[in-house]
Design an enzyme around this catalytic site. Structure first.
Site, mmCIF file in Angstrom:
data_model
loop_
_atom_site.group_PDB
_atom_site.id
_atom_site.type_symbol
_atom_site.label_atom_id
_atom_site.label_comp_id
_atom_site.label_asym_id
_atom_site.label_seq_id
_atom_site.Cartn_x
_atom_site.Cartn_y
_atom_site.Cartn_z
ATOM 1 N N CYS A 1 2.478 1.687 2.072
ATOM 2 C CA CYS A 1 1.615 0.678 1.471
ATOM 3 C C CYS A 1 2.009 0.547 0.001
ATOM 4 O O CYS A 1 3.095 0.979 -0.392
ATOM 5 C CB CYS A 1 0.131 1.002 1.667
ATOM 6 S SG CYS A 1 -0.480 2.452 0.776
ATOM 7 N N ASN B 1 0.189 4.231 -1.958
ATOM 8 C CA ASN B 1 0.141 5.449 -1.153
ATOM 9 C C ASN B 1 -1.110 6.286 -1.433
ATOM 10 O O ASN B 1 -1.060 7.509 -1.446
ATOM 11 C CB ASN B 1 1.414 6.280 -1.340
ATOM 12 C CG ASN B 1 1.586 7.399 -0.312
ATOM 13 O OD1 ASN B 1 2.121 8.442 -0.642
ATOM 14 N ND2 ASN B 1 1.145 7.208 0.904
ATOM 15 N N CYS C 1 -4.403 4.782 -0.136
ATOM 16 C CA CYS C 1 -5.432 4.338 0.806
ATOM 17 C C CYS C 1 -4.880 4.159 2.217
ATOM 18 O O CYS C 1 -5.095 5.000 3.083
ATOM 19 C CB CYS C 1 -6.075 3.022 0.337
ATOM 20 S SG CYS C 1 -7.182 3.169 -1.071
ATOM 21 N N ARG C 2 -4.186 3.056 2.437
ATOM 22 C CA ARG C 2 -3.804 2.680 3.793
ATOM 23 C C ARG C 2 -2.757 3.597 4.419
ATOM 24 O O ARG C 2 -2.933 4.061 5.556
ATOM 25 C CB ARG C 2 -3.305 1.234 3.829
ATOM 26 C CG ARG C 2 -4.384 0.242 3.433
ATOM 27 C CD ARG C 2 -3.840 -1.152 3.287
ATOM 28 N NE ARG C 2 -2.944 -1.226 2.121
ATOM 29 C CZ ARG C 2 -2.180 -2.272 1.830
ATOM 30 N NH1 ARG C 2 -2.172 -3.320 2.637
ATOM 31 N NH2 ARG C 2 -1.420 -2.276 0.754
ATOM 32 N N SER C 3 -1.651 3.834 3.729
ATOM 33 C CA SER C 3 -0.583 4.618 4.370
ATOM 34 C C SER C 3 -0.954 6.088 4.590
ATOM 35 O O SER C 3 -0.642 6.631 5.652
ATOM 36 C CB SER C 3 0.747 4.463 3.638
ATOM 37 O OG SER C 3 0.670 4.849 2.293
ATOM 38 N N ASP D 1 -6.063 -4.109 1.989
ATOM 39 C CA ASP D 1 -6.108 -2.962 1.078
ATOM 40 C C ASP D 1 -7.542 -2.696 0.644
ATOM 41 O O ASP D 1 -8.116 -3.463 -0.137
ATOM 42 C CB ASP D 1 -5.226 -3.234 -0.139
ATOM 43 C CG ASP D 1 -5.008 -1.994 -0.982
ATOM 44 O OD1 ASP D 1 -5.782 -1.021 -0.864
ATOM 45 O OD2 ASP D 1 -4.047 -2.006 -1.780
#
Length: 149
Positions: free
Chosen positions: A9, A12, A14-16, A119
Site C-alpha cells: 500500500c 505500509n 494500514c492496508r498492507s 485507505d
C-alpha cells in the site's frame, strides 16, 4: 511449494500490514504454507508499527499485527516474491519500476464490485477496510488452494 507474497500500500501502516496479518491467519487455519510480507511505496513510516486504530480493529477481530513494522518496497522484492499484490491502482502504478506483474487485491474478490481497498487512514472506515481485506484474502487463498503444487 511455498508461495511468497508481498502486499503493498502507500505507507505500509494500514492496508498492507492488515492484508498480511489476515492472510497469514486464514492460511494457517487452512493449512496453506505461505511466506508473507508487506511494504509501502513510500518510506515515511519505516520501522514503525501499524497505525493504532487499524491495529485495534484488527486485534478485536483476532488478527495480531504487533510484530509488524513498516518498510518500503525495494528492487530486490521483484525476485524475492512470487506474487506482489497492490491495494489500489496508484500503488499498482507506483510498482511499475519493478517490471513484474502486480495484481490488485480486489482482483481476488470480483463479486464485491470493489476496484480497490480504500485507505482507512483517510476514510476512517477501519472496519470496512478490514471486512474487504478479509474477503480478498479468502479469494486469494481459494485461488492458491486450486493451484497445483
Amino acid at each position: 511449494m511455498t508461495y511468497r507474497i508481498l502486499f503493498v500500500c502507500l505507507g505500509n501502516i494500514c492496508r498492507s500490514p492488515t492484508a498480511e496479518a489476515v492472510t497469514r491467519a486464514k492460511a494457517k487455519a487452512l493449512g496453506i504454507d505461505l511466506t508473507l510480507d508487506s511494504a509501502g511505496t513510500e518510506g515515511w513510516h519505516q520501522g514503525k508499527p501499524p497505525y493504532g486504530p487499524m491495529s485495534d480493529v484488527a486485534k478485536a477481530a483476532g488478527y495480531d499485527m504487533s510484530t509488524l513494522r513498516a518498510r518500503q518496497v525495494t528492487p530486490a522484492d521483484r525476485s524475492e516474491f512470487d506474487l506482489i499484490i497492490a491495494m489500489d491502482a496508484q500503488n499498482q502504478r507506483d510498482l511499475a519500476h519493478l517490471e513484474v506483474p502486480v495484481a490488485r487485491f480486489t482482483d481476488y474478490a470480483p463479486h464485491t464490485g470493489a476496484e480497490y481497498v480504500p485507505d482507512p487512514y483517510y476514510t476512517r472506515d477501519f472496519e470496512g477496510a478490514l471486512a474487504l481485506i478479509e474477503t480478498c484474502a479468502d479469494g486469494l487463498l481459494t485461488t492458491l488452494a486450486d493451484k497445483p503444487r
